[in-house]
Design an enzyme around this catalytic site. Sequence first.
Site, PDB file in Angstrom:
ATOM      1  N   TYR A 112       0.858  -1.187   0.000  1.00 20.90           N
ATOM      2  CA  TYR A 112       0.000   0.000   0.000  1.00 20.90           C
ATOM      3  C   TYR A 112       0.894   1.238   0.000  1.00 20.90           C
ATOM      4  O   TYR A 112       1.403   1.661   1.025  1.00 20.90           O
ATOM      5  CB  TYR A 112      -0.932   0.034   1.217  1.00 20.90           C
ATOM      6  CG  TYR A 112      -1.946  -1.090   1.300  1.00 20.90           C
ATOM      7  CD1 TYR A 112      -2.185  -1.955   0.232  1.00 20.90           C
ATOM      8  CD2 TYR A 112      -2.687  -1.299   2.461  1.00 20.90           C
ATOM      9  CE1 TYR A 112      -3.118  -2.988   0.322  1.00 20.90           C
ATOM     10  CE2 TYR A 112      -3.627  -2.322   2.560  1.00 20.90           C
ATOM     11  CZ  TYR A 112      -3.826  -3.161   1.487  1.00 20.90           C
ATOM     12  OH  TYR A 112      -4.753  -4.180   1.589  1.00 20.90           O
ATOM     13  N   PRO A 138     -16.021  -4.823   2.563  1.00 20.30           N
ATOM     14  CA  PRO A 138     -17.245  -5.077   3.345  1.00 20.30           C
ATOM     15  C   PRO A 138     -18.407  -4.175   2.936  1.00 20.30           C
ATOM     16  O   PRO A 138     -19.551  -4.463   3.271  1.00 20.30           O
ATOM     17  CB  PRO A 138     -16.807  -4.779   4.791  1.00 20.30           C
ATOM     18  CG  PRO A 138     -15.677  -3.809   4.642  1.00 20.30           C
ATOM     19  CD  PRO A 138     -14.957  -4.221   3.396  1.00 20.30           C
ATOM     20  N   LEU A 139     -18.093  -3.096   2.211  1.00 19.73           N
ATOM     21  CA  LEU A 139     -19.170  -2.215   1.723  1.00 19.73           C
ATOM     22  C   LEU A 139     -19.390  -2.447   0.228  1.00 19.73           C
ATOM     23  O   LEU A 139     -19.943  -1.589  -0.460  1.00 19.73           O
ATOM     24  CB  LEU A 139     -18.820  -0.743   1.990  1.00 19.73           C
ATOM     25  CG  LEU A 139     -18.744  -0.382   3.475  1.00 19.73           C
ATOM     26  CD1 LEU A 139     -18.236   1.036   3.681  1.00 19.73           C
ATOM     27  CD2 LEU A 139     -20.121  -0.541   4.114  1.00 19.73           C
ATOM     28  N   GLY A 140     -18.981  -3.589  -0.251  1.00 21.07           N
ATOM     29  CA  GLY A 140     -19.037  -3.828  -1.692  1.00 21.07           C
ATOM     30  C   GLY A 140     -17.873  -3.043  -2.280  1.00 21.07           C
ATOM     31  O   GLY A 140     -17.599  -1.924  -1.863  1.00 21.07           O
TER      32      GLY A 140
HETATM   33  N1  NAP Z   1      -6.705  -9.178   1.269  1.00 21.48           N
HETATM   34  C1  NAP Z   1      -6.898  -8.445   0.202  1.00 21.48           C
HETATM   35  O1  NAP Z   1      -6.599  -8.826  -0.918  1.00 21.48           O
HETATM   36  C2  NAP Z   1      -7.546  -7.101   0.338  1.00 21.48           C
HETATM   37  C3  NAP Z   1      -8.079  -6.463  -0.794  1.00 21.48           C
HETATM   38  C4  NAP Z   1      -8.675  -5.233  -0.614  1.00 21.48           C
HETATM   39  C5  NAP Z   1      -8.723  -4.659   0.644  1.00 21.48           C
HETATM   40  N2  NAP Z   1      -8.177  -5.288   1.725  1.00 21.48           N
HETATM   41  C6  NAP Z   1      -8.257  -4.713   3.083  1.00 21.48           C
HETATM   42  O2  NAP Z   1      -9.622  -4.588   3.382  1.00 21.48           O
HETATM   43  C7  NAP Z   1      -9.898  -3.264   3.838  1.00 21.48           C
HETATM   44  C8  NAP Z   1     -11.328  -2.964   3.542  1.00 21.48           C
HETATM   45  O3  NAP Z   1     -11.552  -2.715   2.174  1.00 21.48           O
HETATM   46  P1  NAP Z   1     -12.065  -1.270   1.842  1.00 21.48           P
HETATM   47  O4  NAP Z   1     -13.297  -1.035   2.660  1.00 21.48           O
HETATM   48  O5  NAP Z   1     -10.954  -0.294   2.020  1.00 21.48           O
HETATM   49  O6  NAP Z   1     -12.404  -1.427   0.336  1.00 21.48           O
HETATM   50  P2  NAP Z   1     -13.213  -0.560  -0.698  1.00 21.48           P
HETATM   51  O7  NAP Z   1     -14.578  -1.144  -0.846  1.00 21.48           O
HETATM   52  O8  NAP Z   1     -12.367  -0.442  -1.907  1.00 21.48           O
HETATM   53  O9  NAP Z   1     -13.303   0.912  -0.069  1.00 21.48           O
HETATM   54  C9  NAP Z   1     -14.280   1.333   0.792  1.00 21.48           C
HETATM   55  C10 NAP Z   1     -14.938   2.530   0.149  1.00 21.48           C
HETATM   56  O10 NAP Z   1     -16.062   2.871   0.919  1.00 21.48           O
HETATM   57  C11 NAP Z   1     -16.006   4.256   1.264  1.00 21.48           C
HETATM   58  N3  NAP Z   1     -16.582   4.330   2.605  1.00 21.48           N
HETATM   59  C12 NAP Z   1     -16.081   3.821   3.761  1.00 21.48           C
HETATM   60  N4  NAP Z   1     -16.951   4.049   4.767  1.00 21.48           N
HETATM   61  C13 NAP Z   1     -18.017   4.693   4.235  1.00 21.48           C
HETATM   62  C14 NAP Z   1     -19.236   5.184   4.768  1.00 21.48           C
HETATM   63  N5  NAP Z   1     -19.527   5.062   6.048  1.00 21.48           N
HETATM   64  N6  NAP Z   1     -20.089   5.796   3.904  1.00 21.48           N
HETATM   65  C15 NAP Z   1     -19.815   5.920   2.596  1.00 21.48           C
HETATM   66  N7  NAP Z   1     -18.664   5.482   2.047  1.00 21.48           N
HETATM   67  C16 NAP Z   1     -17.779   4.883   2.856  1.00 21.48           C
HETATM   68  C17 NAP Z   1     -14.568   4.674   1.176  1.00 21.48           C
HETATM   69  O11 NAP Z   1     -14.469   5.997   0.721  1.00 21.48           O
HETATM   70  P3  NAP Z   1     -14.042   7.201   1.713  1.00 21.48           P
HETATM   71  O12 NAP Z   1     -12.570   7.167   1.810  1.00 21.48           O
HETATM   72  O13 NAP Z   1     -14.561   8.397   0.993  1.00 21.48           O
HETATM   73  O14 NAP Z   1     -14.748   6.968   2.999  1.00 21.48           O
HETATM   74  C18 NAP Z   1     -14.040   3.724   0.076  1.00 21.48           C
HETATM   75  O15 NAP Z   1     -14.195   4.284  -1.201  1.00 21.48           O
HETATM   76  C19 NAP Z   1      -8.840  -2.430   3.122  1.00 21.48           C
HETATM   77  O16 NAP Z   1      -8.658  -1.175   3.715  1.00 21.48           O
HETATM   78  C20 NAP Z   1      -7.626  -3.330   3.208  1.00 21.48           C
HETATM   79  O17 NAP Z   1      -6.992  -3.157   4.465  1.00 21.48           O
HETATM   80  C21 NAP Z   1      -7.613  -6.504   1.585  1.00 21.48           C
END
Ligand code: NAP
Length: 298
Positions: free
Chosen positions: A61, A212-214
């Site tokens: 990252y 987790p939020l799609g």
């Molecule tokens: N193992 C793997 O291969 C893998 C792959 C992907 C991710 N991960 C891990 O999983 C974690 C979770 O994934 P992610 O949630 O970051 O993925 P994501 O679905 O790509 O991103 C979450 C999105 O939701 C928005 N968001 C978050 N909270 C919100 C809310 N309350 N209301 C509206 N929008 C909201 C964020 O934008 P804003 O910034 O504008 O809030 C962001 O655009 C990552 O941070 C990473 O640590 C692991």
Amino acid sequence: MTTITQTSRLGDRTVRRIGFGAMQLAGPWVLGPPQDPDAARAVLRRAVELGVNHIDTAQPYGPDVVNELIAEVLHPYPDDLVIATKVGGARDAEGGWIRASRPEQLRATVEQDLRSLRLEHIDLVNMRFGVGGPEPDTIPLAEQLGALTDLRDEGKLDLIGLSTTSADVIKAALETTPIAEVQNAFSIANRTDEPVVDLCREHGIAYVPYYPLGSAFTGGPKALAADPSIASVAAKHNASASQIALAWLLAHYDRMLLIPGTSSVAHLEENLAVDSIQLDAEDLTALDHVTHLGAPSF
Ligand SMILES: NC(=O)c1ccc[n+]([C@@H]2O[C@H](COP(=O)([O-])OP(=O)(O)OC[C@H]3O[C@@H](n4cnc5c(N)ncnc54)[C@H](OP(=O)(O)O)[C@@H]3O)[C@@H](O)[C@H]2O)c1
């Protein structure tokens, strides 16, 4: 009424069930510094102030950018903070994701995580499969797990997890080592991994859904808000669609640990308020009708 527990086990640790995924703290495409570094620092500070004690990160990252931010803001770390990383991938000179799953590459990534996070040992390292393309990994699982168990024996990591993996790989891995978590894509709108969640339930393994939020690739929080079943349950609880999606995950399995990612303090606060939402049986039945948005093809 499903009573939601606030904490659960991650290996031998107890963590708050809502943690923080740090991937959104890098720049666009998870490359380079954040567009607003002060805002990124504020998110990390506020997360810990609000009781987050489980942060998910990874050396690629940035690369290194997110780990260094975490260390800058939170080191010396609170005693109860669990930091989880992942190995198996790296970034090339153009920022593309490439496979780095040979034993010596897994070791090098862990060593780099230790340096950038300013740690003597990492609480949990996930073996992340499938980075850099869908072709099966030619490195035998036993060699990859062997690299991680060697690092554990040397005191460089405590717990081993598996990411982007299948039931068969989990079963094979369990013959070699305890598995503390499985981190796969799963959400209210993408339930294709349900058999793996069942397997984790059977073995008492923490399940840590990413996206987790799609995923943004399938519309993310906006697509959740457009779903009529989620919208009606959200209106009933005076909550946002994102909060209902996270509450559904908490209700789905008592060892489901959330790591929603955000670059915004307001979204972070919204996400951390979710463990006070209690969905009832009627809500859960309504949420069974959520449109399946499919798995992201990243
Ligand atoms: N193992 C793997 O291969 C893998 C792959 C992907 C991710 N991960 C891990 O999983 C974690 C979770 O994934 P992610 O949630 O970051 O993925 P994501 O679905 O790509 O991103 C979450 C999105 O939701 C928005 N968001 C978050 N909270 C919100 C809310 N309350 N209301 C509206 N929008 C909201 C964020 O934008 P804003 O910034 O504008 O809030 C962001 O655009 C990552 O941070 C990473 O640590 C692991």
